[in-house]
Design a protein around this motif. Structure first.
Motif, short mmCIF file in Angstrom:
data_model
loop_
_atom_site.label_atom_id
_atom_site.label_comp_id
_atom_site.label_asym_id
_atom_site.label_seq_id
_atom_site.Cartn_x
_atom_site.Cartn_y
_atom_site.Cartn_z
N ASP A 58 0.84 -1.20 0.00
CA ASP A 58 0.00 0.00 0.00
C ASP A 58 0.88 1.26 0.00
O ASP A 58 0.56 2.25 -0.67
N VAL A 59 1.98 1.20 0.76
CA VAL A 59 2.91 2.33 0.78
C VAL A 59 3.52 2.51 -0.61
O VAL A 59 3.59 3.63 -1.13
N LEU A 60 3.93 1.42 -1.23
CA LEU A 60 4.50 1.49 -2.57
C LEU A 60 3.51 2.09 -3.55
O LEU A 60 3.89 2.90 -4.41
N ALA A 61 2.26 1.72 -3.45
CA ALA A 61 1.25 2.24 -4.38
C ALA A 61 1.12 3.76 -4.27
O ALA A 61 1.02 4.46 -5.29
N VAL A 62 1.14 4.29 -3.03
CA VAL A 62 1.08 5.74 -2.84
C VAL A 62 2.34 6.40 -3.39
O VAL A 62 2.27 7.46 -4.05
N MET A 63 3.49 5.78 -3.17
CA MET A 63 4.74 6.36 -3.65
C MET A 63 4.80 6.35 -5.18
O MET A 63 5.36 7.27 -5.78
N ALA A 64 4.25 5.34 -5.79
CA ALA A 64 4.19 5.32 -7.26
C ALA A 64 3.29 6.43 -7.77
O ALA A 64 3.61 7.13 -8.74
N GLU A 65 2.16 6.64 -7.08
CA GLU A 65 1.19 7.64 -7.51
C GLU A 65 1.68 9.06 -7.28
O GLU A 65 1.51 9.94 -8.15
N ARG A 66 2.30 9.32 -6.13
CA ARG A 66 2.60 10.70 -5.73
C ARG A 66 4.06 11.09 -5.92
O ARG A 66 4.38 12.29 -5.90
N CYS A 67 4.94 10.11 -6.10
CA CYS A 67 6.36 10.39 -6.24
C CYS A 67 6.89 9.92 -7.60
O CYS A 67 7.80 10.55 -8.14
N GLY A 68 6.33 8.84 -8.11
CA GLY A 68 6.75 8.37 -9.41
C GLY A 68 7.77 7.26 -9.39
O GLY A 68 8.44 6.99 -10.39
N VAL A 69 7.90 6.57 -8.23
CA VAL A 69 8.76 5.39 -8.22
C VAL A 69 8.07 4.27 -9.01
O VAL A 69 6.87 4.34 -9.28
N SER A 70 8.84 3.25 -9.36
CA SER A 70 8.27 2.12 -10.08
C SER A 70 7.21 1.44 -9.22
O SER A 70 7.41 1.21 -8.03
N PHE A 221 4.45 11.71 2.06
CA PHE A 221 3.53 11.45 0.95
C PHE A 221 2.24 10.80 1.46
O PHE A 221 1.15 11.13 1.00
N LEU A 222 2.37 9.91 2.43
CA LEU A 222 1.18 9.31 3.04
C LEU A 222 0.37 10.39 3.75
O LEU A 222 -0.87 10.38 3.70
N ALA A 223 1.06 11.31 4.40
CA ALA A 223 0.37 12.38 5.13
C ALA A 223 -0.40 13.28 4.17
O ALA A 223 -1.51 13.71 4.47
N GLU A 224 0.19 13.57 3.01
CA GLU A 224 -0.56 14.36 2.04
C GLU A 224 -1.76 13.58 1.52
O GLU A 224 -2.86 14.14 1.36
N ALA A 225 -1.59 12.28 1.29
CA ALA A 225 -2.70 11.45 0.83
C ALA A 225 -3.85 11.45 1.83
O ALA A 225 -5.02 11.40 1.45
N GLU A 226 -3.51 11.52 3.12
CA GLU A 226 -4.53 11.52 4.17
C GLU A 226 -5.03 12.92 4.52
O GLU A 226 -5.97 13.06 5.30
N LEU A 229 -0.83 16.73 5.65
CA LEU A 229 0.02 17.74 5.05
C LEU A 229 -0.69 18.34 3.85
O LEU A 229 -1.41 17.64 3.12
N GLN A 230 -0.45 19.61 3.64
CA GLN A 230 -1.05 20.30 2.49
C GLN A 230 -0.42 19.84 1.19
O GLN A 230 -1.12 19.58 0.22
N VAL A 231 0.91 19.78 1.16
CA VAL A 231 1.65 19.46 -0.05
C VAL A 231 2.93 18.74 0.33
O VAL A 231 3.59 19.11 1.32
N THR A 232 3.30 17.74 -0.47
CA THR A 232 4.62 17.12 -0.38
C THR A 232 5.23 17.14 -1.77
O THR A 232 4.66 16.59 -2.71
N VAL A 233 6.39 17.75 -1.90
CA VAL A 233 7.08 17.88 -3.18
C VAL A 233 8.12 16.77 -3.30
O VAL A 233 9.05 16.70 -2.49
N PRO A 234 7.99 15.89 -4.31
CA PRO A 234 8.98 14.82 -4.47
C PRO A 234 10.24 15.31 -5.17
O PRO A 234 10.18 15.93 -6.23
N LEU A 235 11.39 15.04 -4.55
CA LEU A 235 12.68 15.40 -5.15
C LEU A 235 13.80 14.68 -4.41
O LEU A 235 13.62 14.21 -3.29
N ASP A 236 14.95 14.59 -5.04
CA ASP A 236 16.16 14.20 -4.33
C ASP A 236 16.56 15.40 -3.48
O ASP A 236 16.81 16.49 -4.00
N ASP A 237 16.59 15.21 -2.17
CA ASP A 237 16.76 16.34 -1.26
C ASP A 237 18.20 16.68 -0.94
O ASP A 237 18.46 17.53 -0.08
N HIS A 238 19.15 16.06 -1.63
CA HIS A 238 20.56 16.44 -1.43
C HIS A 238 21.36 16.03 -2.67
O HIS A 238 22.05 15.01 -2.66
#
Length: 259
Positions: A58-70, A221-226, A229-238
């Protein structure tokens, strides 16, 4: 800094590996998703997830939808990705909330657990909001958390240990700030812009909170889905050079009407 078009920004994100084929490997991502699902609070980033995310698929499914992982559960190692279009979509959602903050001259708090990468993104955003009439929250003095000091550097709250700005996922520094503001009798922020546990803790407290998150940090990302959080921006953070984030920040501030 010239304002990039959406297409130019997408190209830049991919070329600099802020998105696209990022440095965080697939096995690391899946390990973090599993640990979050198994209840390891280090990976909850200050959020209370209860028993709602106990299946790592379920976590993977949200990450695929909101972050774009495989989304392929059989893809266990090697390259993983962040979808740059999702990054820009989230930047535009963040911009809409920043515009609202500017129009209302709201009190805004900035914080980072990734000072090596995101400090100046937050600093530039704080400067732009102050110029638009917002109050940038000044944190109380003398705050301690996680055996370090919590203070502001360039308007951004950070954790310091041994004269070094500290990389931390912990929610404790944000908890120290919000508790300190309460003790002083001052108002809480109208908006928090942060990352890691700083953003998670603020959202869990019921504050409007937005954050940046890497593909191995699923909690925000889960927090935004629920709706926590208002917004979570996906990026490499360093990434290799923090100046690589400048076009992204320019795009964000322009979309918010702050340039």
């Amino acid at each position: 800094m010239p304002i990039p078009s959406r297409a130019a920004l997408v190209d830049h994100l991919v070329r600099t590996r802020i998105a696209g084929d990022v440095a965080t490997p697939r096995d690391n991502n899946l390990s973090h998703y599993r640990k979050l699902a198994n209840g390891d609070r280090h990976y909850w980033l200050g959020l209370e997830l209860g028993d709602r995310w106990t299946d790592e698929q379920d976590v993977l499914a949200v990450m695929a939808e909101r972050c774009g992982v495989s989304d392929d559960p059989e893809h266990r190692a090697g390259q993983d990705t962040i979808d740059p279009e999702l990054t820009v979509d989230a930047l535009e959602r963040m911009a809409a909330r920043l515009r609202k903050a500017a129009e209302g001259r709201q009190r805004v708090l900035f914080a980072t657990g990734h000072p090596g990468g995101l400090l100046d993104v937050h600093r530039q955003t704080a400067d732009a909001l102050r110029a638009a009439g917002c109050e940038i929250v000044r944190i109380p003095g003398g705050l301690m958390a996680d055996e370090g000091m919590v203070f502001q550097f360039a308007d951004v709250a950070v954790l310091e240990r041994g004269a070094t700005l500290w990389h931390t996922h912990s929610p404790e520094p944000m908890r120290a700030i919000l508790d300190g503001l309460e003790r002083e009798g001052g108002p809480q922020p109208d908006l928090v812009v942060a990352d890691h546990g700083w953003a998670g803790c603020a959202g869990q407290r019921g504050l409007d909170s937005m954050g940046y998150a890497d593909c191995n940090d699923p909690a925000l990302f889960l927090a935004e889905a629920e709706g926590t959080l208002q917004v979570t921006v996906p990026l490499d953070d360093h990434v290799m050079d923090p100046r690589f984030y400048d076009p992204m920040t320019a795009y964000l501030l322009n979309a918010a009407g702050l340039i």
